[in-house]
Write a protein that holds these residues in place. Structure first.
Motif, PDB file in Angstrom:
ATOM      1  N   ASP A  82      43.462 114.982  51.342  1.00 23.27           N
ATOM      2  CA  ASP A  82      44.126 114.844  50.216  1.00 23.27           C
ATOM      3  C   ASP A  82      45.365 113.985  49.929  1.00 23.27           C
ATOM      4  O   ASP A  82      45.778 113.773  48.968  1.00 23.27           O
ATOM      5  CB  ASP A  82      44.348 116.128  49.843  1.00 23.27           C
ATOM      6  N   PHE A  83      45.810 113.220  50.921  1.00 18.86           N
ATOM      7  CA  PHE A  83      46.713 112.200  50.815  1.00 18.86           C
ATOM      8  C   PHE A  83      46.316 110.993  50.435  1.00 18.86           C
ATOM      9  O   PHE A  83      45.882 110.378  50.926  1.00 18.86           O
ATOM     10  CB  PHE A  83      47.532 112.203  52.105  1.00 18.86           C
ATOM     11  N   VAL A  84      47.034 110.429  49.080  1.00 23.65           N
ATOM     12  CA  VAL A  84      47.053 109.102  48.825  1.00 23.65           C
ATOM     13  C   VAL A  84      48.274 108.291  48.813  1.00 23.65           C
ATOM     14  O   VAL A  84      49.319 108.701  48.287  1.00 23.65           O
ATOM     15  CB  VAL A  84      46.722 109.262  47.192  1.00 23.65           C
ATOM     16  N   ASN A  85      48.098 107.377  49.628  1.00 25.84           N
ATOM     17  CA  ASN A  85      49.374 106.431  50.013  1.00 25.84           C
ATOM     18  C   ASN A  85      49.368 105.108  49.177  1.00 25.84           C
ATOM     19  O   ASN A  85      48.067 104.667  49.064  1.00 25.84           O
ATOM     20  CB  ASN A  85      49.222 106.160  51.552  1.00 25.84           C
ATOM     21  N   VAL A  86      50.351 104.616  48.630  1.00 23.00           N
ATOM     22  CA  VAL A  86      50.462 103.492  47.937  1.00 23.00           C
ATOM     23  C   VAL A  86      51.715 102.574  48.651  1.00 23.00           C
ATOM     24  O   VAL A  86      52.830 103.279  48.692  1.00 23.00           O
ATOM     25  CB  VAL A  86      50.675 103.683  46.316  1.00 23.00           C
ATOM     26  N   SER A  87      51.246 101.367  49.004  1.00 21.26           N
ATOM     27  CA  SER A  87      52.397 100.688  49.770  1.00 21.26           C
ATOM     28  C   SER A  87      52.195  99.185  49.764  1.00 21.26           C
ATOM     29  O   SER A  87      51.026  98.809  49.532  1.00 21.26           O
ATOM     30  CB  SER A  87      52.658 101.148  51.301  1.00 21.26           C
ATOM     31  N   PHE A  88      53.357  98.544  49.628  1.00 25.26           N
ATOM     32  CA  PHE A  88      53.260  96.837  49.350  1.00 25.26           C
ATOM     33  C   PHE A  88      52.976  96.367  50.915  1.00 25.26           C
ATOM     34  O   PHE A  88      53.527  96.828  51.950  1.00 25.26           O
ATOM     35  CB  PHE A  88      54.846  96.246  49.198  1.00 25.26           C
ATOM     36  N   HIS A  89      52.119  95.474  51.058  1.00 26.69           N
ATOM     37  CA  HIS A  89      51.885  94.752  52.240  1.00 26.69           C
ATOM     38  C   HIS A  89      51.394  93.408  51.922  1.00 26.69           C
ATOM     39  O   HIS A  89      50.855  92.930  51.099  1.00 26.69           O
ATOM     40  CB  HIS A  89      50.609  95.355  53.095  1.00 26.69           C
ATOM     41  N   ARG A  90      52.201  92.364  52.726  1.00 24.69           N
ATOM     42  CA  ARG A  90      51.971  90.886  52.366  1.00 24.69           C
ATOM     43  C   ARG A  90      50.276  90.554  53.262  1.00 24.69           C
ATOM     44  O   ARG A  90      50.148  91.139  54.369  1.00 24.69           O
ATOM     45  CB  ARG A  90      52.896  90.251  52.930  1.00 24.69           C
ATOM     46  N   MET A  91      49.613  89.699  52.450  1.00 26.21           N
ATOM     47  CA  MET A  91      48.501  89.446  53.078  1.00 26.21           C
ATOM     48  C   MET A  91      48.131  88.074  53.358  1.00 26.21           C
ATOM     49  O   MET A  91      48.289  87.216  52.380  1.00 26.21           O
ATOM     50  CB  MET A  91      47.175  90.105  52.650  1.00 26.21           C
ATOM     51  N   MET A  92      47.904  87.335  54.600  1.00 24.10           N
ATOM     52  CA  MET A  92      47.819  85.921  54.590  1.00 24.10           C
ATOM     53  C   MET A  92      46.423  85.506  54.523  1.00 24.10           C
ATOM     54  O   MET A  92      45.368  86.140  55.620  1.00 24.10           O
ATOM     55  CB  MET A  92      48.435  85.522  56.118  1.00 24.10           C
ATOM     56  N   VAL A  93      45.855  84.690  53.614  1.00 15.47           N
ATOM     57  CA  VAL A  93      44.407  84.290  53.512  1.00 15.47           C
ATOM     58  C   VAL A  93      44.172  83.546  54.648  1.00 15.47           C
ATOM     59  O   VAL A  93      44.777  82.554  55.264  1.00 15.47           O
ATOM     60  CB  VAL A  93      44.313  83.516  52.038  1.00 15.47           C
ATOM     61  N   LEU A  94      42.839  84.095  55.237  1.00 16.96           N
ATOM     62  CA  LEU A  94      42.170  83.456  56.464  1.00 16.96           C
ATOM     63  C   LEU A  94      40.956  82.598  56.038  1.00 16.96           C
ATOM     64  O   LEU A  94      40.911  81.519  56.740  1.00 16.96           O
ATOM     65  CB  LEU A  94      41.788  84.416  57.544  1.00 16.96           C
ATOM     66  N   ASP A  95      40.250  83.246  55.180  1.00 19.81           N
ATOM     67  CA  ASP A  95      38.940  82.444  54.529  1.00 19.81           C
ATOM     68  C   ASP A  95      38.911  82.893  53.262  1.00 19.81           C
ATOM     69  O   ASP A  95      39.484  83.801  52.667  1.00 19.81           O
ATOM     70  CB  ASP A  95      37.963  82.383  55.552  1.00 19.81           C
TER      71      ASP A  95
END
Length: 419
Positions: free
Chosen positions: A128-141
């Motif tokens: 029942d836990f909804v987590n929201v968080s920032f995460h950088r993401m580096m494009v691979l393809d």
């Protein structure tokens, strides 16, 4: 909603000519560091950055002032409110298979490992836990990116899925109002949903909760400009280098690969980019930490008037705290409590209530006239600090606190002249 917000700010800079997502966006965001910049043509997409680059702009949008902003965030963290489920959202009008290389995802700095999502928040649900968080993401393809997972809540959810031989199903959102962004940057206990913190902010500021739509069992804010259905896999790859909040390069690490499967967006969407090490980065990462310091100091000094993480300290390493002393030694206790409230903190200045903590000149005046290093300086060596501080070593740092408060026995000698 994002277009309405950005175009509603008088200080917004509009760039009509085509701009490259390869380093060129950065030049404009650095030139207008504290003003929103709307790019009308980045590979055919509209892009915006620096939206929330000033504390006063954020406070004004949330219908409060600087002091009220701290109190609003502190209240919301302590009093999460339920969000409301809706049957529709504007972003559901447009659905397609994403091609990450065609999106206006920038390469910000020359030594970056690639093009980076920086403003994206990841929404995941376990039980029942909804987590929201920032995460950088580096494009691979075209469909994959490397996601930076600090060992916190999303990491725990991903690790649990991997241990059971499963990918972690997530929704990735880009382009949200600031109450959702601030909530996504809070550090709360596992089981407390950042969506409910955002809803509490919204209730206080606008009189209504956050609205979400159900997307495969995961609630997604209806005000999102872009939404991606994705899975975080057990595959690891190199992520980085990346410029973090201090304006210096973070190291390369092995991080999980996230696979993007579907993309949704509103009509004529605006893609939000967050300049690494820029003022907007400072605000969104730093402001949610101020209530933590406030709550920690308030446990040892009853009258706390304000907390500010300073722009000069990247809104991460340096803080100013305003108190009313009731006993000698309260200033030093406040210093120690501030370090406990935000372990990444490296320097804190404690001042009296007559000093405006949002004015660097007033803070420096307090240090110049109310502080003596031989009696009012606190130095803590070999303490756990921020991994983002390049001057630290192996996560250890020295911390220092300045008690720039008036001695209670001689208060009248330190009063500012006034008419």
């Amino acid at each position: 909603m994002l277009r309405e917000i950005v175009e509603g700010f008088e200080e917004t800079v509009v760039v009509e000519k085509p701009v490259s997502k390869e380093l060129e966006i950065t030049k404009y965001l650095l030139k207008y560091r504290d003003r929103p910049v709307l790019f009308k043509d980045v590979d055919g997409w509209e892009v915006v950055g620096n939206i929330w680059s000033k504390r006063e702009r954020i406070a004004r949008f949330l219908r409060t002032d600087n002091k009220g902003l701290l109190e609003l965030l502190a209240y919301a963290i302590e009093n999460p409110k339920d969000y409301r489920t809706s049957k529709s959202a504007n972003f559901l009008k447009n659905r397609e298979i994403p091609n990450l290389k065609e999106l206006p995802i920038p390469k910000f700095y020359p030594r970056d490992g690639g093009r980076y999502f920086t403003s994206a928040m990841v929404i995941a649900k376990k039980d029942d836990f909804v987590n929201v968080s920032f995460h950088r993401m580096m494009v691979l393809d075209e469909e994959r990116a490397a996601i930076r997972l600090v060992p916190r809540h999303l990491y725990s959810m991903w690790k649990d899925s991997v241990d059971h031989g499963e990918d972690l199903d997530v929704r990735i959102v880009v382009g949200n109002p600031v109450h959702l962004l601030l909530a996504g940057a809070t550090s709360v206990a596992y089981g407390v949903s950042e969506l409910k913190i955002a809803s509490s902010i919204s209730m206080k500021a606008f009189g209504k909760p956050v609205e979400v739509v159900d997307m495969g069992g995961i609630p997604v804010p209806v005000d999102s400009e872009f939404v991606f259905e994705a899975k975080i896999t057990d595959e690891l790859t190199d992520e980085g280098p990346f410029v973090d909040i201090t304006g210096t390069y973070d190291i390369v690490r092995k991080q999980p690969v996230v696979v993007f499967e579907k993309m949704y967006h509103v009509d004529n969407p605006i893609f939000h980019v967050l300049l690494p090490g820029g003022y907007e980065h400072y605000m969104l990462m730093g402001l949610p930490k101020e209530p933590q310091i406030y709550a920690s100091v308030k446990r040892v000094v009853p009258k706390v008037h304000g907390v500010r993480l300073t722009e000069g300290g990247c809104m991460w390493l340096h803080a100013v705290v305003s108190i009313t002393k009731q006993h000698e030694g309260d200033g030093k206790n406040a210093i120690l409590a501030a370090f406990a409230g935000h372990p990444s903190l490296k320097r804190v200045i404690v001042v009296d209530e007559d000093v405006n903590i949002y004015d660097d000149r007033e803070v420096e005046w307090a240090v110049a006239t109310r502080f003596q290093p031989d009696r009012d300086l606190v130095v803590i060596t070999n303490a756990r600090g921020s991994s983002l501080d390049p001057s630290g070593k192996d996560g250890l740092t020295a911390k220092w606190g300045i008690d720039a408060t008036k001695p209670l026995s001689r208060k009248e000698e330190f009063e500012k002249v006034n008419i």
